[in-house]
Scaffold this active site. Structure first.
Site, mmCIF file in Angstrom:
data_model
loop_
_atom_site.group_PDB
_atom_site.id
_atom_site.type_symbol
_atom_site.label_atom_id
_atom_site.label_comp_id
_atom_site.label_asym_id
_atom_site.label_seq_id
_atom_site.Cartn_x
_atom_site.Cartn_y
_atom_site.Cartn_z
ATOM 1 N N LYS A 195 23.127 11.298 -5.288
ATOM 2 C CA LYS A 195 23.196 11.266 -3.822
ATOM 3 C C LYS A 195 22.420 10.051 -3.337
ATOM 4 O O LYS A 195 21.195 10.041 -3.314
ATOM 5 C CB LYS A 195 22.615 12.540 -3.199
ATOM 6 N N GLU A 270 9.110 9.258 -7.602
ATOM 7 C CA GLU A 270 8.544 7.930 -7.335
ATOM 8 C C GLU A 270 8.456 7.795 -5.829
ATOM 9 O O GLU A 270 9.476 7.722 -5.144
ATOM 10 C CB GLU A 270 9.424 6.847 -7.927
ATOM 11 N N CYS A 304 8.209 -0.380 -2.600
ATOM 12 C CA CYS A 304 7.154 0.599 -2.890
ATOM 13 C C CYS A 304 5.922 -0.059 -3.486
ATOM 14 O O CYS A 304 4.805 0.381 -3.256
ATOM 15 C CB CYS A 304 7.681 1.677 -3.816
ATOM 16 N N GLU A 401 1.691 3.802 5.036
ATOM 17 C CA GLU A 401 2.706 2.908 4.472
ATOM 18 C C GLU A 401 3.597 2.417 5.619
ATOM 19 O O GLU A 401 4.351 3.189 6.207
ATOM 20 C CB GLU A 401 3.552 3.662 3.440
HETATM 21 P P1 NAD Z 1 13.380 9.166 2.129
HETATM 22 O O1 NAD Z 1 12.431 10.048 1.424
HETATM 23 O O2 NAD Z 1 13.551 9.303 3.592
HETATM 24 O O3 NAD Z 1 14.854 9.317 1.517
HETATM 25 C C1 NAD Z 1 15.113 9.118 0.143
HETATM 26 C C2 NAD Z 1 16.326 9.944 -0.256
HETATM 27 O O4 NAD Z 1 16.010 11.320 -0.123
HETATM 28 C C3 NAD Z 1 17.570 9.705 0.607
HETATM 29 O O5 NAD Z 1 18.711 9.721 -0.211
HETATM 30 C C4 NAD Z 1 17.558 10.918 1.535
HETATM 31 O O6 NAD Z 1 18.832 11.266 2.020
HETATM 32 C C5 NAD Z 1 17.034 11.990 0.591
HETATM 33 N N1 NAD Z 1 16.437 13.156 1.260
HETATM 34 C C6 NAD Z 1 15.790 13.208 2.445
HETATM 35 N N2 NAD Z 1 15.403 14.481 2.711
HETATM 36 C C7 NAD Z 1 15.815 15.247 1.650
HETATM 37 C C8 NAD Z 1 15.714 16.628 1.334
HETATM 38 N N3 NAD Z 1 15.115 17.497 2.139
HETATM 39 N N4 NAD Z 1 16.242 17.055 0.167
HETATM 40 C C9 NAD Z 1 16.849 16.199 -0.691
HETATM 41 N N5 NAD Z 1 16.991 14.887 -0.432
HETATM 42 C C10 NAD Z 1 16.464 14.397 0.723
HETATM 43 O O7 NAD Z 1 12.950 7.688 1.731
HETATM 44 P P2 NAD Z 1 13.529 6.302 2.295
HETATM 45 O O8 NAD Z 1 13.006 6.116 3.679
HETATM 46 O O9 NAD Z 1 14.995 6.265 2.031
HETATM 47 O O10 NAD Z 1 12.846 5.255 1.282
HETATM 48 C C11 NAD Z 1 11.619 4.642 1.506
HETATM 49 C C12 NAD Z 1 10.515 5.335 0.721
HETATM 50 O O11 NAD Z 1 10.820 5.303 -0.673
HETATM 51 C C13 NAD Z 1 9.167 4.652 0.860
HETATM 52 O O12 NAD Z 1 8.157 5.601 1.040
HETATM 53 C C14 NAD Z 1 8.990 3.958 -0.499
HETATM 54 O O13 NAD Z 1 7.660 3.692 -0.864
HETATM 55 C C15 NAD Z 1 9.657 4.911 -1.405
HETATM 56 N N6 NAD Z 1 10.028 4.252 -2.667
HETATM 57 C C16 NAD Z 1 9.269 4.502 -3.784
HETATM 58 C C17 NAD Z 1 9.550 3.844 -4.993
HETATM 59 C C18 NAD Z 1 8.703 4.068 -6.216
HETATM 60 O O14 NAD Z 1 9.102 3.651 -7.290
HETATM 61 N N7 NAD Z 1 7.553 4.710 -6.113
HETATM 62 C C19 NAD Z 1 10.620 2.953 -5.056
HETATM 63 C C20 NAD Z 1 11.369 2.720 -3.888
HETATM 64 C C21 NAD Z 1 11.060 3.389 -2.702
#
Ligand code: NAD
Length: 510
Positions: A195, A270, A304, A401
């Site tokens: 997804k 992550e 990230c 962040e």
């Molecule tokens: P997000 O958590 O809003 O969304 C990520 C994914 O989760 C999306 O596909 C979203 O649709 C899904 N999602 C949201 N709510 C959900 C739920 N209740 N159940 C299941 N899936 C759900 O994150 P974002 O805004 O898309 O991405 C940015 C974040 O990702 C930042 O905090 C960044 O630091 C982090 N990130 C971390 C790494 C790492 O390796 N640590 C790498 C890239 C991004």
């Protein structure tokens, strides 16, 4: 912003050709090898962060679609997990070949969908191919284990793929991140339901197509688009899905933990970061400056592992700050498809508003904005690269962040003070350390609360090494064999050699 170039116009024209196929059908799901609209017929629209123009409509997967995908993945698991590793290696290499063939299409689509500069997305597309090649070569040995003999038994361990898994990815560098998660799952013998983020689903569709063109059997890789709260939720709650590999925000990680509790999901997270780059006065300051600028302002700061907190020793802070301001003011913000552009627009309005809100937060808290701080233009979500100084560790700009091209600079006097500030957040993903003093580097990196630390370097990723964070930045590691540890179960079989005495219960009376 930089002016339009011939190359930009050529890229826009190629992009139009690549996107034309989505005009009539939109972006569809891929379930059990079939391209399908959502069973409900629902769709949502995606727009480019460059100018808010419509890109495509996207199938909005329902619980039924997730169920169909999970069942397809369950059905395909038996055959895929018992396919010889050498055959899996062959197919994964073929996927890598096709990524390379379509790298331009992937990079252009990714830039348009996310706002990330093409110069970085071109590399990210090829990095996706490398991820497939690396894990392809590990596939034949993925099941290997140990022999642990005793006087009476020979214990033999082996690994087995855990089952169908869910992969949930975010909108920042979505193509590269998806390959990083999906390639090891397939190499291990797992089947996948992916997804992708609702804000950037374009390249996930290209990737799933490529996988099928490469000969992956139906049901091994399923793609269901949709929103987190319904599609994502259904995936994390599905009983046939044995593990969830998630990349995204820390608070989403908490939600997913709760959602997966009833089905006892294995989770790999992550999450977010507020990563320090610590510059001591004995460092090579020119190299440290290059790295600090690169690690926060590349990829729009939507990264990230970005070095979003800069800690500089007071004795060199003034000189460092002046050079930094000049560099920040010189960064080229522009159209992401222009090869000269260094920073593109942020992903969407809500995120743009969030990033811009920190400009007033910084002022209210008493910090100073010494570079940037403003929106650029009135179309698209462009933000000036920004530098906050006069900050202290307790301020929100030092703790939260921001996930944009925004750097908070803090000053320290002693090594102990630097360490205290470095560790003073809820996060612990990455850290960067600049010093020529080896003893200090050893001491400091040992005490720093972070899963990954680079000494005298920017983030330079080597695939066999563990990637992941501590504290609110994640649970688990991937990369190298760590990915297989997550996607596989250990099995121990003990063979008795007949020499040991079996304990007797209920012996017959003599
Ligand atoms: P997000 O958590 O809003 O969304 C990520 C994914 O989760 C999306 O596909 C979203 O649709 C899904 N999602 C949201 N709510 C959900 C739920 N209740 N159940 C299941 N899936 C759900 O994150 P974002 O805004 O898309 O991405 C940015 C974040 O990702 C930042 O905090 C960044 O630091 C982090 N990130 C971390 C790494 C790492 O390796 N640590 C790498 C890239 C991004």
């Amino acid at each position: 912003m930089n002016a339009a170039s011939d190359k930009l116009n050529a890229n826009l024209s190629s992009l139009e050709t690549y996107l034309s196929r989505f005009k009539d059908t939109g972006i569809l799901n891929l379930i059990n090898g079939e391209t399908r609209a959502a069973s409900s017929g629902d769709t949502f629209d995606i727009h480019s962060p460059v100018d808010e123009s419509f890109i495509a409509s996207v199938a909005r997967g329902s619980e039924d679609d997730v169920d169909a995908a999970a069942k397809a993945a369950k059905h395909a698991f038996k055959e895929w997990s018992s396919t010889p590793g050498s055959k899996r290696r062959e197919i994964l290499h073929r996927i890598a070949d096709l990524i390379v063939e379509r790298a331009e299409e992937i990079a252009l689509c990714e830039s348009w969908d996310t706002g990330q500069a093409l110069r970085f997305m071109s590399k990210a597309a090829l990095r996706g191919a490398e991820n497939f090649r690396f894990f392809a070569d590990q596939a034949p040995g993925a099941r290997n284990g140990q022999s642990l003999p005793t006087a009476t038994h020979l214990n033999v361990t082996s690994r087995q793929a855990i089952g169908p898994v869910g992969v949930i990815t975010p909108w920042n560098t979505p193509f590269m991140l998806s390959t990083w998660k999906i390639a090891p799952a397939l190499a291990a013998g797992c089947t996948v339901v992916h997804k992708p983020a609702e804000f950037s689903p374009l390249t996930a569709r290209l990737l799933a197509e490529i996988a099928h063109e490469a000969g992956l059997p139906a049901g091994v890789w399923n793609l269901v688009n949709g929103f987190g709260e319904d599609t994502g939720r259904a995936l994390t709650e599905h009983p046939d899905i044995k593990a969830i590999s998630f990349v995204g925000e820390s608070k989403t990680g908490s939600m997913i933990t709760k959602q997966g509790a009833d089905t006892l999901k294995r989770m790999h997270f992550e999450l977010g970061g507020k990563n320090p780059v610590v510059v001591f006065d004995d460092a090579n300051l020119d190299r440290a400056l290059d790295a600090a600028v690169f690690m926060i302002y590349s990829l729009n700061g939507e990264r990230c592992t970005s070095s979003s907190r800069l800690l500089v020793q007071q004795s060199v802070a003034k000189e460092f700050r002046e050079k930094l301001i000049a560099r920040v003011n010189n960064i080229l913000v522009g159209h992401p498809l222009d090869p000269a552009t260094e920073i593109g627009p942020l992903i969407h309005k809500t995120h743009f508003d969030k990033v811009m809100s920190y400009m007033s937060v910084a002022r209210e808290d008493g910090a100073e904005i010494v570079a940037g701080g403003e929106r650029i233009g009135d179309s698209g979500w462009f933000v000036q690269p920004t530098l906050f100084t006069n900050a202290t560790s307790g301020m929100r700009i030092s703790q939260e962040e921001i996930f944009g091209p925004v750097l908070t600079m803090l000053e320290f006097d002693t090594e102990a003070e630097a360490l205290e500030i470095a560790n003073d957040t809820i996060y612990g993903l990455a850290g960067y350390l600049w010093t020529e003093n080896l003893s200090r580097a050893l001491r400091f990196s040992d005490a720093m609360e972070a899963g990954m630390i680079w000494v005298n370097s920017e983030n330079n990723r080597h695939l066999p090494t563990p990637f992941g964070g501590v504290k609110a930045s994640g649970i688990g590691r991937d990369g190298g064999d760590w990915s297989f540890e997550f996607y596989m179960e250990q099995k121990n079989v003990a063979f008795a050699n007949g020499e040991h005495r079996i304990p007797q219960l209920g012996a017959l009376p003599s």
